[in-house]
Design an enzyme around this catalytic site. Structure first.
Site, PDB file in Angstrom:
ATOM      1  N   SER A 110       0.838  -1.195   0.000  1.00 61.11           N
ATOM      2  CA  SER A 110       0.000   0.000   0.000  1.00 61.11           C
ATOM      3  C   SER A 110       0.876   1.249   0.000  1.00 61.11           C
ATOM      4  CB  SER A 110      -0.970  -0.034   1.186  1.00 61.11           C
ATOM      5  OG  SER A 110      -1.994   0.937   1.022  1.00 61.11           O
ATOM      6  N   GLU A 209      -1.273  -2.845  -8.273  1.00 63.11           N
ATOM      7  CA  GLU A 209      -2.519  -3.194  -7.585  1.00 63.11           C
ATOM      8  C   GLU A 209      -3.152  -1.897  -7.092  1.00 63.11           C
ATOM      9  OE1 GLU A 209      -3.292  -3.097  -4.007  1.00 63.11           O
ATOM     10  OE2 GLU A 209      -1.464  -1.955  -3.631  1.00 63.11           O
ATOM     11  N   HIS A 278      -4.600  -5.556  -1.733  1.00 58.81           N
ATOM     12  CA  HIS A 278      -5.437  -5.249  -0.568  1.00 58.81           C
ATOM     13  C   HIS A 278      -6.541  -6.279  -0.328  1.00 58.81           C
ATOM     14  CE1 HIS A 278      -3.500  -1.322  -0.991  1.00 58.81           C
ATOM     15  NE2 HIS A 278      -3.965  -1.006   0.200  1.00 58.81           N
TER      16      HIS A 278
END
Length: 306
Positions: A110, A209, A278
């Site tokens: 992230s 992602e 995630h």
């Protein structure tokens, strides 16, 4: 690109908050969960304090906490408890000479994407796009996530990346390509372009992602990468988990339809559904590691250099 030492039971893990902090009660759960895995814990001093607006301390303070963990000979690995916001502020303060001299497993994803890319590109050792303690281990450390994590950080030799059972890797464009795996969260990767900390995709496998964005934002991030030449310089593209993406226009026009259009004239092989990001289960990818993707058998084979 060397692999850092393995993360074996009895090792001391430095828990860090390099973006946003955690709540005090959650930090206690993170420490307990890490100890239950068989590790000793050393805590950064900013884990549970909102010391600077949205962030776990000023940019300089967060860089210093990371340096302390890398420099500490008693710390065997560094594990981020969570992501959040603010890693871009820290990059100018990173001491890559210090980090390079003390290679050890560094794990997160992230907002941690900036660190994963920066360390792997500048320090010559693999980092791990893998589960974080608060985000994954405390509540969602399912067996497949756990197995992928251990299998990757403790790899003995070359191995094949494996998706969870029943979730096959998809193919958007056929082909075979090799290079180092580089990338992470799409919005963070896009934000590096045009800065001194820009991702280097030349001859590499670009992994992307994303989470909780509308398709319109996916389009902006991907077009930024395309217009900057980042996509065409890659040898191949690995599309990971796109989680909780909202379709804010045509309900039949999702992130894959959007990305497929953008990649129509980018002549490199493209995988979809690489289950890292995630979502759950969350499989671990070694950032900086040499790998070969082959759409013929939908394989991603990773080379281990210890």
């Amino acid at each position: 690109m060397i692999w850092p030492k393995k993360l074996l039971p009895g090792a001391t893990v430095g828990l860090v908050a390099l973006s946003s902090p955690g709540k005090e009660s959650r930090v206690a759960e993170c420490i307990a969960a890490t100890c239950m895995m068989g590790y000793k814990v050393k805590e950064a001093d900013n884990l549970a304090e909102d010391l600077h607006g949205l962030f776990a301390g000023s940019a300089k303070a967060r860089a210093d906490s990371l340096h302390q963990m890398f420099a500490d000979p008693d710390v065997d690995a560094i594990w981020c408890i969570r992501g959040g916001d603010g890693s871009s502020r820290v990059m100018q303060y990173l001491d890559y000479d210090l980090i390079r001299a003390n290679p050890k497993p560094f794990i997160g994803y992230s907002d941690i994407t900036n660190y994963l890319i920066g360390i792997s590109q500048n320090c010559g050792f693999v980092t791990f796009h893998g589960p974080m303690v608060s985000s994954n281990v405390v509540d969602n450390f399912d067996e497949e996530t756990k197995d992928s994590f251990y299998r990757t950080v403790n790899a003995e030799g070359d191995f094949e990346f494996l998706n969870p059972v029943g979730k096959g890797i998809g193919v958007l464009r056929e082909g075979r390509a090799s290079g180092r795996i580089i990338g992470g969260n799409l919005s963070l990767v896009s934000a590096t372009v045009g800065t001194p900390f820009e991702i280097d995709t030349a001859g590499n496998l670009l992994f992307l992602e994303e989470v909780a964005e509308p398709v319109s934002k996916i389009e902006k991030y991907m077009m930024h990468l395309k217009n900057a030449g980042v996509l065409s310089r890659a040898s191949g593209i690995l599309l990971g988990q796109f989680t909780d993406i909202t379709r804010n226009c045509d309900p039949d026009y999702g992130e894959l339809e959007c990305i497929a259009e953008i990649l129509e004239d980018v002549d490199v092989p493209v995988f979809t559904g690489v289950e890292s990001g995630h979502g759950y289960p969350m499989m671990t990818l070694p950032i900086g590691a040499e790998a070969v993707m082959d759409t013929a058998d939908r394989s991603l084979r990773i080379k281990v250099e210890r």
